[in-house]
Design a protein around this motif. Structure first.
Motif, PDB file in Angstrom:
ATOM      1  N   LEU A   5     -26.199 -12.374  18.382  1.00  0.00           N
ATOM      2  CA  LEU A   5     -26.724 -12.556  19.850  1.00  0.00           C
ATOM      3  C   LEU A   5     -25.374 -12.914  20.713  1.00  0.00           C
ATOM      4  CD1 LEU A   5     -29.107 -12.155  21.865  1.00  0.00           C
ATOM      5  CD2 LEU A   5     -29.727 -14.572  21.017  1.00  0.00           C
ATOM      6  N   GLN A   6     -24.922 -13.822  20.366  1.00  0.00           N
ATOM      7  CA  GLN A   6     -23.923 -14.414  21.319  1.00  0.00           C
ATOM      8  C   GLN A   6     -22.673 -13.474  21.354  1.00  0.00           C
ATOM      9  OE1 GLN A   6     -22.568 -17.876  19.096  1.00  0.00           O
ATOM     10  NE2 GLN A   6     -23.876 -19.483  19.990  1.00  0.00           N
ATOM     11  N   LYS A   7     -22.364 -12.788  20.475  1.00  0.00           N
ATOM     12  CA  LYS A   7     -21.382 -11.572  20.570  1.00  0.00           C
ATOM     13  C   LYS A   7     -22.076 -10.544  21.804  1.00  0.00           C
ATOM     14  CE  LYS A   7     -19.733 -10.136  16.865  1.00  0.00           C
ATOM     15  NZ  LYS A   7     -19.556  -9.190  15.401  1.00  0.00           N
ATOM     16  N   ARG A   8     -23.103 -10.013  21.525  1.00  0.00           N
ATOM     17  CA  ARG A   8     -23.726  -9.129  22.754  1.00  0.00           C
ATOM     18  C   ARG A   8     -23.645  -9.915  24.013  1.00  0.00           C
ATOM     19  NH1 ARG A   8     -27.683  -8.480  18.498  1.00  0.00           N
ATOM     20  NH2 ARG A   8     -29.423  -9.568  19.627  1.00  0.00           N
ATOM     21  N   ARG A   9     -23.550 -11.189  24.234  1.00  0.00           N
ATOM     22  CA  ARG A   9     -23.480 -11.809  25.354  1.00  0.00           C
ATOM     23  C   ARG A   9     -21.912 -11.914  25.783  1.00  0.00           C
ATOM     24  NH1 ARG A   9     -28.234 -10.585  24.908  1.00  0.00           N
ATOM     25  NH2 ARG A   9     -27.021  -8.699  25.700  1.00  0.00           N
ATOM     26  N   GLY A  10     -21.211 -11.744  24.991  1.00  0.00           N
ATOM     27  CA  GLY A  10     -19.746 -11.893  25.514  1.00  0.00           C
ATOM     28  C   GLY A  10     -19.163 -13.151  25.047  1.00  0.00           C
ATOM     29  N   VAL A  11     -19.870 -13.735  24.239  1.00  0.00           N
ATOM     30  CA  VAL A  11     -19.260 -15.178  23.842  1.00  0.00           C
ATOM     31  C   VAL A  11     -18.157 -15.178  22.801  1.00  0.00           C
ATOM     32  CG1 VAL A  11     -19.881 -17.360  22.509  1.00  0.00           C
ATOM     33  CG2 VAL A  11     -21.262 -16.361  24.206  1.00  0.00           C
ATOM     34  N   ARG A  12     -17.079 -15.617  22.892  1.00  0.00           N
ATOM     35  CA  ARG A  12     -15.846 -15.668  22.230  1.00  0.00           C
ATOM     36  C   ARG A  12     -15.792 -16.623  21.199  1.00  0.00           C
ATOM     37  NH1 ARG A  12     -10.816 -16.514  25.408  1.00  0.00           N
ATOM     38  NH2 ARG A  12      -9.835 -16.682  23.314  1.00  0.00           N
ATOM     39  N   PHE A  13     -15.813 -16.246  19.749  1.00  0.00           N
ATOM     40  CA  PHE A  13     -15.629 -17.227  18.712  1.00  0.00           C
ATOM     41  C   PHE A  13     -14.740 -16.723  17.471  1.00  0.00           C
ATOM     42  CE2 PHE A  13     -19.504 -14.626  18.015  1.00  0.00           C
ATOM     43  CZ  PHE A  13     -19.102 -13.907  16.977  1.00  0.00           C
ATOM     44  N   GLU A  14     -14.451 -17.666  16.729  1.00  0.00           N
ATOM     45  CA  GLU A  14     -13.563 -17.341  15.468  1.00  0.00           C
ATOM     46  C   GLU A  14     -14.256 -17.645  14.351  1.00  0.00           C
ATOM     47  OE1 GLU A  14      -9.413 -18.710  16.483  1.00  0.00           O
ATOM     48  OE2 GLU A  14      -9.571 -18.248  18.576  1.00  0.00           O
ATOM     49  N   ILE A  15     -14.309 -17.220  13.241  1.00  0.00           N
ATOM     50  CA  ILE A  15     -14.876 -17.702  11.808  1.00  0.00           C
ATOM     51  C   ILE A  15     -13.856 -17.947  11.277  1.00  0.00           C
ATOM     52  CG2 ILE A  15     -16.196 -17.104   9.831  1.00  0.00           C
ATOM     53  CD1 ILE A  15     -17.638 -16.630  12.486  1.00  0.00           C
ATOM     54  N   LEU A  16     -13.876 -19.378  10.500  1.00  0.00           N
ATOM     55  CA  LEU A  16     -12.951 -19.993   9.555  1.00  0.00           C
ATOM     56  C   LEU A  16     -13.428 -20.068   8.319  1.00  0.00           C
ATOM     57  CD1 LEU A  16     -11.668 -22.987  12.247  1.00  0.00           C
ATOM     58  CD2 LEU A  16     -10.868 -20.670  11.847  1.00  0.00           C
ATOM     59  N   LYS A  17     -12.602 -19.893   7.236  1.00  0.00           N
ATOM     60  CA  LYS A  17     -12.875 -20.155   5.989  1.00  0.00           C
ATOM     61  C   LYS A  17     -12.742 -21.571   5.537  1.00  0.00           C
ATOM     62  CE  LYS A  17     -11.875 -15.244   4.968  1.00  0.00           C
ATOM     63  NZ  LYS A  17     -11.032 -14.229   4.288  1.00  0.00           N
ATOM     64  N   ALA A  18     -13.226 -21.538   4.370  1.00  0.00           N
ATOM     65  CA  ALA A  18     -13.110 -23.144   3.779  1.00  0.00           C
ATOM     66  C   ALA A  18     -11.701 -23.693   3.772  1.00  0.00           C
ATOM     67  CB  ALA A  18     -13.866 -23.219   2.529  1.00  0.00           C
ATOM     68  N   GLU A  19     -10.923 -23.157   3.675  1.00  0.00           N
ATOM     69  CA  GLU A  19      -9.465 -23.649   3.480  1.00  0.00           C
ATOM     70  C   GLU A  19      -8.710 -23.834   4.788  1.00  0.00           C
ATOM     71  OE1 GLU A  19      -9.161 -19.081   2.571  1.00  0.00           O
ATOM     72  OE2 GLU A  19     -10.612 -20.784   2.206  1.00  0.00           O
TER      73      GLU A  19
END
Length: 412
Positions: free
Chosen positions: A157-171
């Motif tokens: 939903l945030q992506k559809r609204r143009g929100v920027r984000f980055e996914i981080l893995k455990a390490e």
């Protein structure tokens, strides 16, 4: 020609509205039952959450209501004794949770959120406290695979609204935020978010700027209005009478009663929020954090490390539940390990909330010289300055840059 405007409420919304109104040449008086910033503005998580376009009520929430009633210490809880009074609001809350409705709400909220930071910075810079705003982004962290999986709906939903984000893995999480215990498997970094080093000081400084600009900031509890031939012309407080040409209701959780006296009925409720602040905590993250597992925020303020959040629906009269503060701190210890709790302070305050998580930003239906700005829920600090700017547009009879139909007070 400038008008004599009375703003009722000295939180972030009221102080922001006053400052924008002064720029338009209006004479402004702020009246508040407490001092500037003493309500929800004092105890919030201090995050300028520009990504926060998702309402509290989302699809499937109806089936969670029994859980909210059963667990008084859960992230969202309902006080049993308050349920009869809450029922009409709760019905509208559930009705706002359908997929199409949530999509519509997120579009409306995002239109405000993308303008929020610039409005904050403009007022803070003019008041001489621009350094309080830190552009760090913020980090959502998840210990549970299941919680992170359920969060994918939010991210889409945030992506559809143009929100920027980055996914981080455990390490990557440990390198990105070394203050955390190595228990988190997933994280989401929102680079566009900012936060305020001291939210209480920010609001008090804005109130001082109102005074420097020739306005008045007074403490009194407004109880009624005097209605003239063409509408309200004075507010009656415990300590005095305040004449005005126009009035702005920005009194947070107390706005419903004041609105009713001006002929407007709004389904406003209060989400009781809690915080614990540790002034001597040595472990401090580089930026605000959000626990995706337990729905609370952690903010490294000038005055200490704050754990804040959760929702308790229980009105304005019931006493606080100190167990909720303890739960926040328990989760905090798991997040960081041992914490210096010397000088700890606990707080409970009232978020003014509408069933659909959208604020009211509107001109009165009955009286055209009455204006309304309240009900911001979890994004009051975030949206205070842009709301104030839009209210100034309405008072000055300018067309607002943002469509305000989604924030109409009679939308229900």
């Amino acid at each position: 020609m400038g008008r004599n405007v009375l703003v009722i409420g000295a939180g972030i919304v009221g102080c922001s509205a006053a400052l924008w109104l002064q720029r338009d040449g209006h004479q402004v008086t702020i009246v508040d039952r407490s001092g500037p910033g003493e309500g929800a503005s004092k105890g919030n998580a201090s995050v300028i959450a520009t990504e926060s376009c998702i309402p509290v009520a989302t699809p499937g929430i109806l089936w969670d209501v029994p859980k909210y009633l059963a667990d008084p210490l859960g992230p969202l809880a309902i006080r049993w004794s308050y349920l009869p009074k809450l029922a009409p609001w709760l019905w509208r809350f559930v009705r706002s949770s359908g997929e199409a409705k949530v999509e519509e709400i997120s579009i409306a909220l995002r239109a405000l959120l993308v303008e929020a930071l610039a409005a904050h910075k403009e007022l803070a810079k003019a008041a001489g406290c621009g350094d309080l705003i830190q552009d760090t982004g913020w980090l959502g962290i998840f210990e549970s695979d299941a919680k992170f999986q359920s969060y994918q709906w939010d991210l889409e939903l945030q992506k559809r609204r143009g929100v920027r984000f980055e996914i981080l893995k455990a390490e990557e999480i440990r390198q990105f935020e070394p203050s955390l215990q190595p228990i988190y498997k997933h994280a989401v970094y929102y680079p566009e978010n900012s936060y305020v080093l001291d939210n209480y000081r920010l609001v008090r400084t804005l109130a001082e700027d109102v005074t420097r600009n020739g306005g008045r900031v007074l403490q009194d509890e407004i109880q009624d209005f005097e209605i003239g031939a063409v509408g309200p012309k004075a507010a009656i407080g415990k300590n005095g009478r305040y004449d005005f040409d126009a009035v702005v209701i920005a009194a947070g959780a107390w706005s419903r009663l004041l609105s009713a006296k001006l002929g407007e009925t709004v389904p406003l409720e209060t989400e009781r929020g809690y915080h614990v602040t540790l002034p001597h905590a040595e472990k401090r993250p580089r930026m605000p954090l959000y626990s995706g597992d337990h729905s609370f925020a952690v903010t490294p303020l000038d005055i200490g490390l704050r754990f804040a959040g959760t929702v308790e629906l229980g009105g304005l009269e019931l006493p606080p539940n100190p167990g909720r503060n303890e739960v926040l701190l328990k989760h905090g210890r798991r997040m960081f390990g041992a914490l210096d709790e010397t000088g700890r302070s606990d707080w409970m305050g009232f978020r003014p909330s509408m069933p659909d998580s959208k604020p009211v930003i509107d001109r009165g239906r009955r009286f055209k010289n009455a204006f309304f700005a309240f009900g911001h829920g979890h994004v009051g600090l975030t949206l205070g300055p842009i709301t104030g700017k839009l209210i100034a547009d309405l008072v000055s009879d300018r067309k607002p840059a943002i469509d305000l139909k989604p924030f109409a007070m009679d939308r229900f």
